[in-house]
Each structure stands twice: as structure tokens, then as C-alpha cells.
Design an enzyme around this catalytic site. Structure first.
Site, mmCIF file in Angstrom:
data_model
loop_
_atom_site.group_PDB
_atom_site.id
_atom_site.type_symbol
_atom_site.label_atom_id
_atom_site.label_comp_id
_atom_site.label_asym_id
_atom_site.label_seq_id
_atom_site.Cartn_x
_atom_site.Cartn_y
_atom_site.Cartn_z
ATOM 1 N N MET A 48 0.836 -1.201 0.000
ATOM 2 C CA MET A 48 0.000 0.000 0.000
ATOM 3 C C MET A 48 0.865 1.244 0.000
ATOM 4 S SD MET A 48 -2.980 1.301 -0.002
ATOM 5 C CE MET A 48 -3.114 3.091 -0.078
ATOM 6 N N ASN A 83 0.755 4.360 0.987
ATOM 7 C CA ASN A 83 0.551 5.496 1.889
ATOM 8 C C ASN A 83 1.693 6.503 1.763
ATOM 9 O OD1 ASN A 83 -1.486 3.748 3.281
ATOM 10 N ND2 ASN A 83 0.385 2.657 3.825
ATOM 11 N N HIS A 95 6.221 -0.201 -8.005
ATOM 12 C CA HIS A 95 4.814 0.193 -8.177
ATOM 13 C C HIS A 95 4.381 1.151 -7.067
ATOM 14 C CE1 HIS A 95 0.531 -0.587 -9.279
ATOM 15 N NE2 HIS A 95 0.353 -0.374 -7.989
ATOM 16 N N GLU A 96 4.617 0.756 -5.839
ATOM 17 C CA GLU A 96 4.152 1.596 -4.718
ATOM 18 C C GLU A 96 4.903 2.919 -4.697
ATOM 19 O OE1 GLU A 96 1.470 0.504 -3.556
ATOM 20 O OE2 GLU A 96 1.677 -1.580 -4.230
HETATM 21 ZN ZN ZN Z 1 -1.327 0.322 -6.953
#
Ligand code: ZN
Length: 848
Positions: free
Chosen positions: A256, A258, A290-291
Site C-alpha cells: 500500500m 501510503n 509500483h508503490e
Molecule cells: Zn497500486
């Protein structure tokens, strides 16, 4: 449908949020959250509607004056302050709530994992933390104070102050709540740094549980490579003084993004040669990238509403795919991506869960984190780049960042930057975002008077809610080869916009052989009557590596489809594999991809698309028989390949040695069919890395000779969670299908089957659903086992239960008996008392 949200109903939030201050006093069963939210009314007379679930309100005040119960209304989904209780000028809302992270098994909002606090707020988890407008178009700067008796206390942004038992963080970049994060735990950091192109020094930390810190070096290097690549390829620099990643064992997703504090499933961070495979390494690098890339495509520019999810996900997947292609072998990466697209997204499009990359309604947004939104979303971005060219793409992206930085945007905004920067009308192209389904592209050709004509017809099958579709704007990359194997027309992009359209090529003295959809230029199914001889010709001569592989894949798929109906293996295919094994000029990773046969689910998908009801047992038998035939026919060459691809020296996860191992294991899989798994046994005993150890173990399981190796593997790795996940996965996915249901039933009683951990649950259940003939066994035992576990998991973790229900999405493909058996299980799930919104939406859609 009750509780459905519609794109057409979007209205802006009637308040601006100027600043948010949060104070957390952590306690497992009673965490207190104080919120000070400074806001400005934008629409006089509007009520203040705040989302909130499972919160115990302690107090609420406006500008320091306590609200009385008649000033507001609390429901299970939120809190509404009456307009009469609101000032007309800017004001501060102060609330205090109590939450219980220890009891939060859904892993959404603030929860605990092995004594550590962490959060997951996308898509709608923040409403389980405090009362707030929990929607992506409400963006605000956050300041966070954490108080707790733990050594590491983290949140978004930059650290501003700390002392024993407390820390304060300030995030200057306005963000929506889904990007909020908090972590508190007994953690250690593996640290490094990165200097941005403009000279900003950024501290990098990967936080893990004590003992795991020496398994983080690869992830840190991947982060540094990602930061550099985004500066070079997109001109995007990082914008805070610190970037933290935390690895968590209990996590519903992969990772994720954040702001400044990425939270990762530990399997996508931790790696050592002994415990991680080459595939794990590649995946870790891709997901770290990606993140990180989301910092610009997702965080700085976010989504206006959740219908626009593919705006951030499609683009960011496209970016991480390009990154991996640059770090490794571009053509191999493209082939791997298309294999995954067909296995997951084409399959989704073929069944009852088909939906457009931008859906227009949902009940539970968690159910739309799908291959269509992610992988097809990335294909659509790739087509845009093909249409405007590399330079045009960079120009459009520059405009996107310049025009929309700090905003919450839509697919319309995204398409507009391409139109404005290129001067093209992309109105028809937009259908790729709004229409579901995989277009079928029928091709015929004609040759006369030195002129060659290709005629295309496109047609998209009906999908739920979209019975009729209009033609799409499709880039079709084509090259032409002469019969002697020379390329006479290099790659040319044809733009198809009509339902039926012809393109001519003049000045050709002989009838050419076409190479169509080069580099898979559009996510469509190509339908063209070609001979096995022509496929073999393309495999030998095409200059486009993707279409060389595609030719081999089509040959293999057709051979397997024919074999399920009793035909012998195609001689052209067997001969082509022989020539490939002898071709030392082709890259080993590329040869490995050609040597690996299509999976059983892919064969079932192809049979269904051709109008034949797939028989899972027949597919399994045909695939095994073809492997045996290949091994017998090419034993000498395969054996030589197996020997020559052994990589000397210490293990590194780089692309070149990983490609050799991949080819070596592809050869081993075939040889194990005829050598009594002798080589696999020897490799299992000698392997010094997880790639070969697990590869050997997999072949022993397929050969039915794995009992000793499985016991040995287990006793060596019993304390390493991520490796034990593999132990469950390989057994569930590869054990003989006739007894797979019994095998997984036994595995589910194993004390190591910690089913509340999403990774462990996915290993066993996800592995089993990948055992095609085992899952679809004719007596329905597989379906029953699977449904039992979804029902058991749902009250604890509805999000994971709902996602895993997609194993049933292919049911309309199969025979009436199997259809009825699946229907019985889906109806049993649907009738379960207290079923979650997540799983009830999925069963309703699956049942149609
Ligand atoms: Zn994503």
C-alpha cells in the site's frame, strides 16, 4: 440493488478541509483517537456528513463548544451534524472516539499483527479510525501525534518531534484519507539513502521484525533503482525528507502506497537466496517500484472517486511494467505480462464478473481491485502510448503532472491531456475505459496484383449489463514477411475504428506472411485460420519476439485442444520445439517461456471460446501426455539443456542467471516425465537456492515421489513463515487431481495452517483453485471444500473471502453437472446468516 453507489450520483463535498490534527493514544482494546479538523463551508446550509463505522464516540465539539446529542445523528455508517449547529464561517470540529485494534480481524482501519499496530485505509478503512469525510476527493495536510509504549512510532510525512513513548509527524502534502498510515511496533530498520536529481537527501528505511533485517537489502536496492528510474523516465522526483517501508505479516493486499510510509505484505519485502525464488525477487522489485511510483500517479494526483481507480492503478501498473522491462529483458517481461493478462483478465471478461476498467456502479468497492482495473487498465495506457508515440506520450504525461498536481481527477481529465497535447480526438478510444469485454478480432487476407489486403472485423461479446457494444479504436501493429523469411514491411501501426476495415500494402511481388498484433498492441483475441506450418514459420522467422512466442503458444494450445479430443500431437509443434532447443542464439528466459506448456485453465478458456465444453480430466491427461511425448522425442537435447543451464558460483537474482534457471527447470519438468524424477531428486538434494529447491520439489510432487522431500522441507523451514506458505502452495496446486480434495482437507488440519493469516489462507485455498482438474473434480468435492472455507473466513475477513470467491467465476464454461454443483455451493454461501456485504455482492454477481 440495495446500497449501490453510482458514478452518475457524484457530488463534490460541501466543505473544504484545511488542516487535520490527530492524536492517537494506543491500547490494544481501547485506543483513543482525538481529531481536530479545520474546515470551511462551501455551500451554506449543508449538513456535515462524516463517515464512521465501529467507533465509540466519546465527545464532539465545534470551536471548543461541546455538541449536544440533538445537534447530530449517529448511525452505523456515520455521523451527521445538523446545519443549525454549524457556523457559516470556517470552524474546527473536535471529536474523540475509542476503537479496538486488537479485535479487528478484517485488517481494515487500525489493527494488530503480532503485537504491532498498523493500518490499511484504502479504500474505506479510515472510517474505522475516526469520523471524517472518507472519500478520495477530500484532500488535506495531516499532523499526527502517536502515544504508545513501543519503540517505533511512524506516520506519513516528515518526523517533527519525538520523546519516550511519543512521536509527531507532519505531512505537508494534502492527501485523501485512504493514504493515511500509522505503524507502531518493536521493529528494526534496514537503512540507506537516496540523493534526488535536484540534490535532496532522502533517508530510506525498511522496518521489519527483529531477525528479519538481513533479508531487506534487495528491497532497498529496488527502491533506489525505482527512485532513479522515475526521475529519468518521467522526470519525477521524491518530495519528502524520508521514505519508510514497513513489512507486515498479516496483510490483505500486496502492498500500500501510503504517503511516505508504504506498508507491505512481508512476502514482498523479505528475500534471501535460501528462502526466495527468482520469481519472488522479480515480484519484490516490481511491487516496490509500483508503490513508489504511486507517489506521483496516485498520491500527488489522486482519484476523484473510486470509479476512477484505474486512473491510478492502470497507469502505475503500466509504469512498473516499463520499469521491469528496463531492468530485465523487455520482450520476456512483455510475454509474462500477457500470460498473466490472459490468465486473469481475459478469464474475468469471459464470465459473470466482467466489468469495464471504469465501472459505473458498485456495492463494495473492495470487490473492484481486479485484473480488469489493474492489468487491463495498464494495457489501455500502453495503447495510448502506441497511438501518440513515445514522444507524444512523454508530452502528455508532462502536461498531466503540470495541470493536475494536487488534484483528484477522472478518466476524462486523463484522456483530455492526451487530446490537448496531441491534437487528436480520443472520444472513441474512451470506450476501452467504459466498455467491458475482450474484443475478438477476425482477420482475413487477400493477395492480387502485387497488393496485399488485410481485412479486420472486430466484435465484443455481451457482458453483464452491456449486451451491445460499438467498435473500439484499436491500434493493430503489423509486419509482413516474405516466404523466404525476410521482413518486407516492418512494424506498422494500423488504426482500426470501424466494425469492419481493410488495409492494403502495395508493391509486394509475392504473397507475404502477416505478423499481426505485434508486441500484443491491443488486448484482443485474434481469430485467424492459420496452418500449423505458418505458425512454425513465424516461430522461426518473425522479427517481433512477442509474436515468435505467440506462434509457439498458439501451436501448443491448438495441439492440446486437439489432444483432448483424441488427436495425436501435431508434428509441426514437436519439430519446432526441437529447433528451439538447438537455437543457442535465443535468450534462455525466452526459450523457457516457449518450452513451458499453456496451463490447464488456459486450455479450458480456449476450448470454451471455440464452442467446446472443457473436460478438466481430459485436459489434465492431454497436457501430461504432451509433456511425455516432448520428453521422449527430445530427451538428448533436453538433457543437454538441463546440464548446460546449471549456473556456476554463488546465487544472484539477476535476470541472466534467473533466465538460465528458468530454462533448466522447464527442461527438468519435461525430463521428470520419463526419468522417474531421478534428476529432480538429485537437484532437491543439492540445491543451494529456493528457486531450484522448490522447482525440484514441484516435480517430485507431480511425479508422486515427494513424501520424503516434503517432510524434509518442512522440518528445515518450519519457522520461516514465507517458506511454509510455499510448502502449502505447491502441494495444493500440484498434487494429483484425483485425490487433491482429500489432500487439501488433510492439509487444512495441519497445525501450521494458520488460516486467519491471509498469506497462509491464500497458499492453501488459492493453490487448490489453481489445481484445475482437482478443483473441478466431477463429484464436486473441490467446490464443497472451497465454499466451506469461504463461509468460515467471511465473518473474520470479508475482503479476502470475497476476493477468493473469484475461483468460481469460470463456472459457466463447464458441463451442466458441474454448473449445478457450483450453483449449489454459491447458493449455500449466499444463504449464510450474517454474510458480509463483500461476499454477498460477489455471490450475487457470480450467480448472475
Ligand atoms: Zn497500486
Amino acid at each position: 440493488m440495495d446500497g449501490t453507489t453510482y458514478l452518475a450520483d457524484y457530488t463534490p463535498y460541501p466543505f473544504n478541509i484545511d488542516k487535520v490534527s490527530l492524536r492517537f493514544r494506543l491500547a490494544p482494546h481501547a485506543t483513543r483517537v482525538q481529531a481536530h479538523i479545520a474546515m470551511t463551508p462551501l455551500s451554506p446550509g449543508a449538513a456535515l456528513r462524516l463517515d464512521g463505522e465501529q467507533l465509540r464516540l466519546i465527545s464532539a465539539a465545534i470551536d471548543g463548544v461541546a455538541l449536544t446529542p440533538s445537534d447530530y445523528l449517529i448511525t452505523p455508517s456515520g455521523m451527521t451534524v445538523h446545519p443549525a449547529a454549524l457556523p457559516e464561517a470556517p470552524f474546527t470540529l473536535e471529536t474523540e472516539v475509542e476503537i479496538a485494534p486488537e479485535g479487528n480481524t478484517a485488517l481494515e482501519g487500525l489493527y494488530m499483527s503480532n503485537g504491532m499496530y498498523c493500518t490499511q485505509c484504502e479504500a474505506e478503512g479510515f472510517r474505522k479510525i475516526t469520523y471524517y469525510p472518507d472519500r478520495p476527493d477530500v484532500m488535506a495536510p495531516f499532523r499526527v501525534r502517536i502515544e504508545g509504549d513501543l519503540p517505533v512510532l511512524l506516520s506519513n510525512g516528515n518526523p517533527v518531534a519525538s520523546g519516550p513513548g511519543w512521536a509527531e509527524w507532519d505531512d505537508p502534502w494534502p492527501k485523501p484519507t485512504y493514504l493515511f498510515a500509522l505503524v507502531a511496533g518493536d521493529l528494526v530498520a534496514h537503512s540507506g539513502s537516496f540523493t534526488t536529481a535536484s540534490g535532496r537527501e532522502v533517508a530510506l528505511n525498511i522496518y521489519v521484525r527483529p531477525g528479519d533485517e538481513d533479508h531487506c537489502a534487495f528491497a532497498l536496492g529496488a527502491l533506489q533503482r525505482s527512485m532513479k528510474w522515475d526521475e529519468e523516465a518521467y522526470g519525477r522526483e521524491y518530495d519528502l525528507d524520508i521514505f519508510n517501508i514497513v513489512a507486515v505479516d498479516d496483510f490483505n493486499m500486496g502492498a500500500m502506497e501510503n504517503k511516505g510510509l508504504n506498508i507491505f505484505n512481508s512476502k514482498l519485502v523479505l528475500a534471501s537466496p535460501e528462502t526466495a525464488t527468482d520469481t519472488d525477487y522479480e515480484r519484490i522489485e516490481a511491487v516496490i517500484a509500483h508503490e513508489y511510483f504511486h507517489n506521483w500517479t496516485g498520491n500527488r494526483i489522486t482519484c476523484r472517486d473510486w470509479f476512477q481507480l484505474c486512473l491510478k492503478e492502470g497507469l502505475t501498473v503500466f509504469r512498473d511494467q516499463s520499469f521491469t522491462a528496463d531492468m530485465r529483458l523487455g520482450p520476456v517481461k512483455r510475454i509474462e505480462d500477457v500470460i498473466a493478462l490472459r490468465a486473469r483478465q481475459f478469464r474475468e471478461d469471459q464470465g459473470p464478473l466482467a466489468h469495464p476498467p471504469r465501472p459505473d456502479h458498485y456495492r463494495e468497492i473492495n470487490n473492484f481491485y481486479t485484473a480488469t482495473v489493474y492489468e487491463k487498465g495498464a494495457e489501455v495506457v500502453g495503447m495510448l502510448r502506441t497511438l501518440v508515440g513515445d514522444e507524444g506520450y512523454r508530452k502528455a504525461l508532462d502536461l498531466y503532472f503540470e495541470r493536475h498536481d494536487g488534484q483528484a481527477c477522472t478518466i476524462e481529465d486523463w484522456i483530455k491531456v492526451f487530446e490537448d497535447s496531441s491534437g487528436r480526438d480520443l472520444g472513441q478510444f474512451k470506450r476501452w475505459y467504459t466498455d467491458a469485454g475482450t474484443p475478438r478480432l477476425r482477420v482475413t487476407d487477400d493477395y492480387a496484383d502485387d497488393t496485399y489486403t488485410l481485412t479486420f472485423e472486430q466484435q465484443t461479446p455481451p457482458t453483464p449489463g452491456q449486451p451491445h457494444k460499438t467498435p473500439r479504436h484499436m491500434p493493430i501493429a503489423v509486419g509482413l514477411l516474405s516466404p523466404n523469411g525476410n521482413e518486407v514491411v516492418p512494424t506498422t501501426v494500423l488504426e482500426m475504428t470501424e466494425a469492419r476495415q481493410s488495409f492494403t500494402f502495395t508493391g509486394l511481388s509475392t504473397r507475404p506472411v502477416p505478423s499481426i498484433l505485434r508486441n500484443f498492441s491491443a488486448p484482443a483475441v485474434l481469430e485467424r485460420a492459420t496452418s500449423a506450418a505458418e505458425q512454425a514459420f513465424l516461430l522461426a522467422h518473425d522479427t517481433d519476439p512477442f509474436n515468435r512466442w505467440e506462434a509457439a503458444r498458439s501451436l501448443a494450445r491448438q495441439t492440446l485442444m486437439d489432444m483432448t479430443k483424441g488427436a495425436p500431437p501435431a508434428a509441426e509443434y514437436l519439430d519446432a520445439i526441437g529447433r528451439l532447443l538447438a537455437d543457442d542464439t535465443a535468450d534462455p528466459a525466452f526459450r523457457a517461456l516457449i518450452l513451458r506448456l499453456p496451463g490447464e485453465d488456459e486450455i479450458a478458456q480456449a476450448l470454451h471460446a471455440s464452442g467446446t465444453t472443457p473436460d478438466p480430466e481430459a485436459i489434465h491427461t492431454a497436457r501430461g501426455a504432451l509433456m511425455t511425448t516432448l520428453a521422449q522425442r527430445h530427451e538428448v537435447a533436453l538433457s543437454a539443456t538441463y546440464e548446460s543451464m546449471a549456473v556456476p558460483g554463488a546465487y544472484t537474482p539477476d535476470a541472466a542467471p534467473a533466465g538460465c534457471r528458468s530454462l533448466r527447470l522447464a527442461a527438468l519438468a519435461l525430463l521428470s516425465q520419463i526419468d522417474g524424477a531421478r534428476r529432480a531428486e538429485a537437484l532437491f538434494a543439492s540445491a543451494d537456492n529456493m528457486t531450484e529447491s522448490l522447482g525440484a520439489l514441484s516435480n517430485l510432487i507431480t511425479a508422486g515421489k515427494a513424501e520424503g522431500a516434503l517432510a524434509q522441507f518442512r522440518s528445515r523451514w518450519k519457522d520461516v513463515r514465507l517458506v511454509m506458505d510455499k510448502w502449502f502452495l505447491v502441494q495444493a496446486s500440484l498434487c494429483p487431481p484425483q485425490t487433491a480434495a482429500e489432500r487439501v482437507t488433510t492439509l487444512a488440519t495441519d497445525p501450521a495452517f494458520e488460516w486467519k493469516n491471509p498469506n497462509r489462507f491464500r497458499s492453501l485455498l488459492g493453490g487448490f483453485s489453481a489445481n484445475h482438474a482437482g478443483f473441478h473434480r466431477a463429484d464436486g468435492a473441490g467446490y464443497r471444500f472451497y465454499a466451506d472455507w469461504l463461509i468460515r473466513l467471511d465473518p473474520l475477513n470479508p475482503q479476502t473471502a470475497a476476493r477468493m470467491s473469484t475461483a468460481f467465476e469460470t463456472w459457466p464454461r463447464y458441463d451442466k453437472t458441474r454448473q449445478a454443483l457450483v450453483r449449489t455451493e454459491l447458493e449455500r454461501i449466499a444463504a449464510t446468516d450474517g454474510l458480509s456485504r463483500d461476499l454477498s455482492e460477489m455471490t450475487a454477481r457470480l450467480l448472475g
